[in-house]
Design a protein around this motif. Sequence first.
Motif, short mmCIF file in Angstrom:
data_model
loop_
_atom_site.label_atom_id
_atom_site.label_comp_id
_atom_site.label_asym_id
_atom_site.label_seq_id
_atom_site.Cartn_x
_atom_site.Cartn_y
_atom_site.Cartn_z
N ASP A 44 17.17 17.23 34.30
CA ASP A 44 17.15 18.69 34.36
C ASP A 44 16.04 19.13 35.31
OD1 ASP A 44 17.80 21.28 33.94
OD2 ASP A 44 17.17 21.37 31.84
N TRP A 45 16.32 19.10 36.59
CA TRP A 45 15.34 19.47 37.61
C TRP A 45 16.04 20.22 38.74
CZ3 TRP A 45 16.98 17.50 42.18
CH2 TRP A 45 17.69 16.29 42.16
N VAL A 46 15.23 20.93 39.51
CA VAL A 46 15.70 21.56 40.74
C VAL A 46 14.64 21.27 41.79
CG1 VAL A 46 14.62 23.78 40.14
CG2 VAL A 46 16.48 23.71 41.81
N CYS A 47 15.07 21.02 43.00
CA CYS A 47 14.15 20.64 44.07
C CYS A 47 14.29 21.59 45.26
CB CYS A 47 14.40 19.21 44.52
SG CYS A 47 13.36 18.67 45.92
N GLU A 48 13.16 22.16 45.68
CA GLU A 48 13.11 22.95 46.91
C GLU A 48 12.60 22.05 48.03
OE1 GLU A 48 12.07 27.43 45.20
OE2 GLU A 48 10.52 26.22 46.17
N VAL A 49 13.43 21.82 49.02
CA VAL A 49 13.00 21.09 50.21
C VAL A 49 12.53 22.12 51.23
CG1 VAL A 49 13.69 19.57 52.10
CG2 VAL A 49 14.57 19.18 49.78
N ARG A 50 11.25 22.09 51.53
CA ARG A 50 10.63 23.09 52.41
C ARG A 50 10.47 22.47 53.81
NH1 ARG A 50 8.80 27.19 49.24
NH2 ARG A 50 7.50 27.96 50.98
N ASP A 51 11.41 22.77 54.68
CA ASP A 51 11.48 22.14 56.00
C ASP A 51 10.65 22.93 57.00
OD1 ASP A 51 12.17 20.69 58.21
OD2 ASP A 51 14.27 21.29 58.25
#
Length: 308
Positions: free
Chosen positions: A31-38
């Motif tokens: 139960d996770w969410v990931c923001e990839v900050r490019d």
Amino acid sequence: MPLVLVRTPTYRRPSQLKRALNCLQAQTHQDWVCEVRDDCPDKSAQKVIEEINDPRIKYISNRPQQYLIANLDACFRLENQYSADYFFMLEDDNQIKENFIDRGIQIIEQNGVSICQINQVIDYVTENRLSSFGILNGTFDERVYQPEEFHLSLFGGIGISNGGAFWSKNIRQELSFKTDTIPALDEYIRTCMVVEPIYICREKLAVWTQNEEETTRNLGFGRGWLRRELDLKASIRHIRRTIWKKTPQHLQKDFLEGGVLRIPMKNRALALHKADINLINNQPESNNKIKRMAVKYLGRVHPSVTRI
């Protein structure tokens, strides 16, 4: 299940990014969410995200470009649209073991803390091997440290390591300082921002990649190498002197006698000496006196240190 928000800063490392995201997908806690900050103007990470095609992974293209320090710092903010319960940062070239998230949640819930630091091994990229030791081994025991104890880790050891910090929404002070600073100074500042008990986990559940040239990338930093180094050393000196003044006398005494932390006495003595705090017997020889004087009189304390 509690929701964990992972933030992944990235810049033109698609293969490493894919490896890091695969580590997330392999977690026992799902139960996770990931923001990839490019931070790449060419959006080099977008294709990786599209190929993985996991709805939990969100792509963010930095506009305008933030550069190293700002992109890292944004990963420590509490504000989020997901109502997350827990947080950590996974840099694009780092890795975590499959039980990293579960262990972080367990530590916080069982020990009544809001933040923990989890041990990491070092990935020596050029040698194609992992270290047998963890980066926290020479500094900490496994236990809860009060903030005044934890701050003393900056005298010869490591405090907050970006890739090993895990915290809850209840943290008293977020670890984002929201200002520009010198590369490599950010972890010193974050260590000083810990204002509550912190649990140190010596289990080696993460991997930090030794890749200094790329890690210290900061295209927005225009000063030359010598000026940066002088200012960095002057800022660290200022931080150490400030920490020492705020440390209770009984802790100062314990630290000077070899207590509180695992840091070897010679390392403590050297760090104190560089900060012009000469209280330990058999202080190091002043063979770097010229360098120390240059830092003291020519180095400038970065404004980020005095602001925070």
